[in-house]
Write a protein that holds these residues in place. Structure first.
Motif, PDB file in Angstrom:
ATOM      1  N   PHE A  47       0.773  -1.091   0.019  1.00  0.00           N
ATOM      2  CA  PHE A  47       0.054  -0.041  -0.045  1.00  0.00           C
ATOM      3  C   PHE A  47       0.656   1.128  -0.035  1.00  0.00           C
ATOM      4  N   HIS A  49       0.674   5.417   0.584  1.00  0.00           N
ATOM      5  CA  HIS A  49       0.051   6.655   1.032  1.00  0.00           C
ATOM      6  C   HIS A  49       1.103   7.868   0.317  1.00  0.00           C
ATOM      7  N   ARG A  75      -7.212  17.796  10.709  1.00  0.00           N
ATOM      8  CA  ARG A  75      -7.149  17.898  12.140  1.00  0.00           C
ATOM      9  C   ARG A  75      -6.598  19.554  12.373  1.00  0.00           C
ATOM     10  N   HIS A 118      -6.272  11.019  -2.060  1.00  0.00           N
ATOM     11  CA  HIS A 118      -6.716  10.902  -0.847  1.00  0.00           C
ATOM     12  C   HIS A 118      -7.804  11.762  -0.370  1.00  0.00           C
ATOM     13  N   TYR A 162      -5.915   3.534  -4.815  1.00  0.00           N
ATOM     14  CA  TYR A 162      -6.970   3.951  -3.904  1.00  0.00           C
ATOM     15  C   TYR A 162      -7.447   5.164  -4.090  1.00  0.00           C
ATOM     16  N   GLN A 167     -15.317  11.106   1.080  1.00  0.00           N
ATOM     17  CA  GLN A 167     -14.647  12.380   1.614  1.00  0.00           C
ATOM     18  C   GLN A 167     -13.607  13.018   0.689  1.00  0.00           C
ATOM     19  N   TRP A 213      -9.739   0.671  -4.658  1.00  0.00           N
ATOM     20  CA  TRP A 213      -9.595   0.783  -3.420  1.00  0.00           C
ATOM     21  C   TRP A 213     -10.291   2.077  -2.699  1.00  0.00           C
ATOM     22  N   ARG A 244     -15.225  -1.094   0.886  1.00  0.00           N
ATOM     23  CA  ARG A 244     -15.243   0.331   1.293  1.00  0.00           C
ATOM     24  C   ARG A 244     -16.034   1.260   0.227  1.00  0.00           C
ATOM     25  N   ASP A 257      -8.901  -0.721   9.800  1.00  0.00           N
ATOM     26  CA  ASP A 257      -7.411  -0.447   9.574  1.00  0.00           C
ATOM     27  C   ASP A 257      -6.721  -0.843  10.878  1.00  0.00           C
ATOM     28  N   TRP A 281      -0.051   6.311   7.727  1.00  0.00           N
ATOM     29  CA  TRP A 281      -0.040   6.039   6.475  1.00  0.00           C
ATOM     30  C   TRP A 281       0.802   7.051   5.762  1.00  0.00           C
ATOM     31  N   GLU A 482      -6.842   9.924  21.097  1.00  0.00           N
ATOM     32  CA  GLU A 482      -5.728   8.786  20.657  1.00  0.00           C
ATOM     33  C   GLU A 482      -4.991   8.002  21.965  1.00  0.00           C
TER      34      GLU A 482
HETATM   35  O1  H79 Z   1      -6.134   6.057   4.030  1.00  0.00           O
HETATM   36  C1  H79 Z   1      -5.857   5.587   5.458  1.00  0.00           C
HETATM   37  C2  H79 Z   1      -6.580   6.572   6.502  1.00  0.00           C
HETATM   38  O2  H79 Z   1      -6.237   7.802   6.119  1.00  0.00           O
HETATM   39  C3  H79 Z   1      -8.054   6.015   6.153  1.00  0.00           C
HETATM   40  N1  H79 Z   1      -8.092   4.793   5.721  1.00  0.00           N
HETATM   41  C4  H79 Z   1      -6.517   4.301   5.751  1.00  0.00           C
HETATM   42  C5  H79 Z   1      -6.464   3.280   4.685  1.00  0.00           C
HETATM   43  C6  H79 Z   1      -8.656   6.639   7.214  1.00  0.00           C
HETATM   44  N2  H79 Z   1      -9.766   7.449   6.954  1.00  0.00           N
HETATM   45  N3  H79 Z   1     -10.463   7.537   7.974  1.00  0.00           N
HETATM   46  N4  H79 Z   1      -9.881   7.021   9.096  1.00  0.00           N
HETATM   47  C7  H79 Z   1      -8.769   6.198   8.591  1.00  0.00           C
HETATM   48  C8  H79 Z   1     -10.390   7.097  10.429  1.00  0.00           C
HETATM   49  C9  H79 Z   1      -9.527   8.171  11.047  1.00  0.00           C
HETATM   50  C10 H79 Z   1     -10.123   8.532  12.244  1.00  0.00           C
HETATM   51  C11 H79 Z   1      -8.893   9.566  12.876  1.00  0.00           C
HETATM   52 FE1  H79 Z   1      -9.018  10.987  13.656  1.00  0.00          FE
HETATM   53  C12 H79 Z   1      -8.215  10.338  11.966  1.00  0.00           C
HETATM   54  C13 H79 Z   1      -8.410   9.413  13.953  1.00  0.00           C
HETATM   55  C14 H79 Z   1      -7.485  10.379  14.387  1.00  0.00           C
HETATM   56  C15 H79 Z   1      -7.090  11.023  12.985  1.00  0.00           C
HETATM   57  C16 H79 Z   1     -10.672  12.066  13.454  1.00  0.00           C
HETATM   58  C17 H79 Z   1      -9.759  12.853  13.507  1.00  0.00           C
HETATM   59  C18 H79 Z   1     -10.959  11.365  14.432  1.00  0.00           C
HETATM   60  C19 H79 Z   1     -10.063  11.918  15.228  1.00  0.00           C
HETATM   61  C20 H79 Z   1      -9.477  12.642  14.670  1.00  0.00           C
END
Ligand code: H79
Length: 582
Positions: A47, A49, A75, A118, A162, A167, A213, A244, A257, A281, A482
């Protein structure tokens, strides 16, 4: 017949059509099934990114940003106009598609999946549909995906993209950006003007795609998802679509994940675990929390023994370099696979229930591959095999392994020390094509006492660590979104009400924090938990019975362990929890 009646019939017919899943043609079905068999044999993929987020690399305006690197725009609520400026600095002069593809090959991987777009909305390929892309906006001015797809094809690696379909923080119609755009969103123009044309572009411009993906399905409707699926299958019927995409319209399933099912998992077809080498990633310059190759080789065997594929991620820098530690880890895995690949590629899942972390099994007709992950000393006992064993040998070097088999117990005579600490494979040849396993030991069943070791959990957070010597995790510090914690994933296998035992060690000086062991159900959050105090153990490992019960349902997403209140006992070492059927 009145017009309004025709209108009504039409509407009803339309509603029925919308409620039905997209109907694949016989040709699409046949090509998809063939591609799925091939995908199942592949087992291991790379994979990648790669995007603008590799420039800030986990730091914004001099401040460290926690969490996964590719989420930095979200963020920090970085305005589109400001984030867009990163494109002018994106110049991956060290990018070399041949080297990336060769790394995947050297790692023993059989496929590659890279971010074409992405959540930040930036296309990493030359796109006519949106000017916000690498060719039109960066000093690089080239489409790296052309090189990469060709380099993969030359090496016989399957290539896939991907694509974040729902989003898109760059667009008003995309989901996620509520700092630049109004809450109310109309996805259709975004789909029509960006997603559909771009998906056509990536399916049309890079040769045969092994898969596409999609990620984080959210608010797209069933008809919208069906249009997307139809478009992919019309252009490349054999291109696999992951789950997905949303609404159950994928060809194969992703786990969460970094989420590995705790038992052999029979998903709706084939499944895959997407996973990180560290805690991000997209590239983050300060993330050096690299997983041990031994951990990853064990996880590959673990996942394959449960029926899955492993998709391991690297996050290249904005210069186009895959971090050195990632390269080294992957090449170490490749060396193991070069010798032991026969026990991974093209195998099927373990016929045994899984309990403990000593060994896993994969299978081929007439053969079991016993992957020894934690060396048991001079003997390994495997209970419940009813098929007659005709021969046993080490896969590496082919030396014969002495064995006895009586009353349903196979005992392998082993060297005192592990020949390969990562995973020593013993080939067990059997008189049946498919192993016969006794009741009470078969995959799909559960033992009276099920150990869930820390090694089998997802170590969530940037501070939590695993130690192979003590077989335990430590570093349970807390942060709001986290918190460092352990997650085990039942994936429908563990339904039941359990008494729980905790095996841990804690120095008396840091004892006293509260812990919480809880079940997180998709339907109702935190529907059950056990709480208590981490008592000092004089640093020695002890097993204690916890109060109360843990109720695991079919809907249970995770079983989780964390500290509460304070971080004092964060250094405690957690080896395992044991689920005991009362
Ligand atoms: O591409 C990778 C990630 O960016 C994507 N999936 C994998 C393969 C992914 N998208 N969303 N998520 C994973 C869930 C993410 C949640 C979080 Fe957050 C982002 C946790 C911490 C940062 C959102 C923002 C929740 C808390 C802060």
């Amino acid at each position: 017949m009145s017009l309004s009646r025709i209108g009504r019939i039409g509407l009803v017919a339309m509603m029925i059509a919308l409620a039905l899943p997209a109907q694949d043609s016989a040709q699409v079905k046949a090509e998809t099934e063939k591609a799925l068999r091939h995908f199942d044999d592949n087992k291991f993929g790379l994979f990648i990114h790669w995007g603008l987020y590799a420039i800030p690399a986990g730091e914004w305006k001099g401040k460290y940003v926690r969490g996964i690197g590719e989420w930095i725009m979200f963020r920090e609520k970085i305005p589109v106009t400001e984030y867009e400026g990163l494109a002018q600095q994106f110049n991956p002069v060290k990018f070399n598609g041949e080297e990336w593809a060769q790394l995947a090959k050297d790692a023993g991987m059989k496929y590659m999946v890279i971010t074409s777009k992405h959540h930040d909305g930036f296309a990493m390929f030359g796109s006519k549909a949106s000017g916000y892309n690498i060719v039109d906006r960066t000093p690089f001015k080239r489409d790296p995906m052309k090189d990469l797809s060709a380099a993969c094809a030359r090496r016989g690696l399957d290539f896939g993209f991907y694509y974040s379909q729902d989003q898109d923080w760059h667009e008003a119609g995309g989901r996620g950006n509520n700092w630049d755009f109004p809450e109310k969103r109309d996805a259709q123009p975004y789909l029509n003007n960006k997603v559909f044309p771009q998906v056509k572009e990536i399916l049309g411009g890079y040769g045969k795609l092994g898969l596409i993906w999609f990620d984080t399905p959210g608010l797209l409707s069933i008809p919208q998802v069906d249009s997307l699926r139809g478009m992919v299958k019309q252009l490349q019927p054999s291109c696999l679509i992951n789950s997905r995409i949303g609404h159950g319209r994928g060809d194969y399933t992703q786990t969460g994940d970094n989420a590995i099912p705790i038992q052999v998992y029979v998903a709706d077809g084939k499944w895959e675990v997407p996973a990180t080498l560290n805690d991000t990633w997209g590239f983050k310059k300060n993330d050096q929390n690299w997983k041990d190759p031994r951990d990853l080789i064990g996880k590959l065997a673990d996942i394959v023994s449960k029926g899955g594929n492993y998709l391991l991620n690297v996050g290249p820098t904005s210069e186009g370099v895959i971090p050195k530690p990632s390269q080294e880890i992957l090449r170490t895995m490749g060396k193991w696979l070069a010798v032991n690949g026969e026990s991974i590629y093209g195998t099927s899942a373990s016929p045994f229930m899984i309990n403990g972390i000593t060994w896993r099994a994969t299978a081929k007709p007439g053969k079991l591959f016993i992957h020894i992950l934690n060396w048991p000393g001079r003997s390994l006992k495997i209970e419940g095999l009813e098929s007659k064993v005709t021969r046993a040998s080490l896969l590496a070097g082919k030396a014969a392994v002495k064995f006895t088999q009586k009353a349903g117990m196979l005992e392998l005579a082993l060297p005192a020390k592990a020949p390969d600490v990562n995973d020593t494979v013993v080939v067990v040849e059997i008189a049946d094509s498919q192993a016969k396993v006794a009741d009470g030991h078969r995959a799909g069943q559960l033992p009276a006492r099920l150990d869930l070791f820390a090694w089998e959990s997802r170590l969530r957070g940037e501070e939590v660590r695993y130690d192979f010597v003590t077989q335990s995790a430590h570093g349970f510090r807390r942060f709001q979104s986290e918190t460092n914690m352990l997650y085990w994933y039942p994936y429908k296998a563990l339904e039941g009400s359990y008494q729980v035992e905790l095996t841990y060690a804690c120095d008396d000086a840091v004892a006293g924090s509260n812990y919480r062991l809880f079940v997180d159900d998709r339907s109702k959050p935190a529907n059950g938990s056990i709480e208590g105090v981490i008592n000092g153990t004089g640093g020695k490992f002890v097993t204690v019975k916890l109060p109360g019960r843990l109720d695991v349902t079919k809907q249970t997403n995770t079983i989780a362990f964390q500290l509460q209140g304070d971080d004092k006992s964060a250094p405690m070492k957690l080896r395992k929890i044991t689920l005991v059927r009362p």
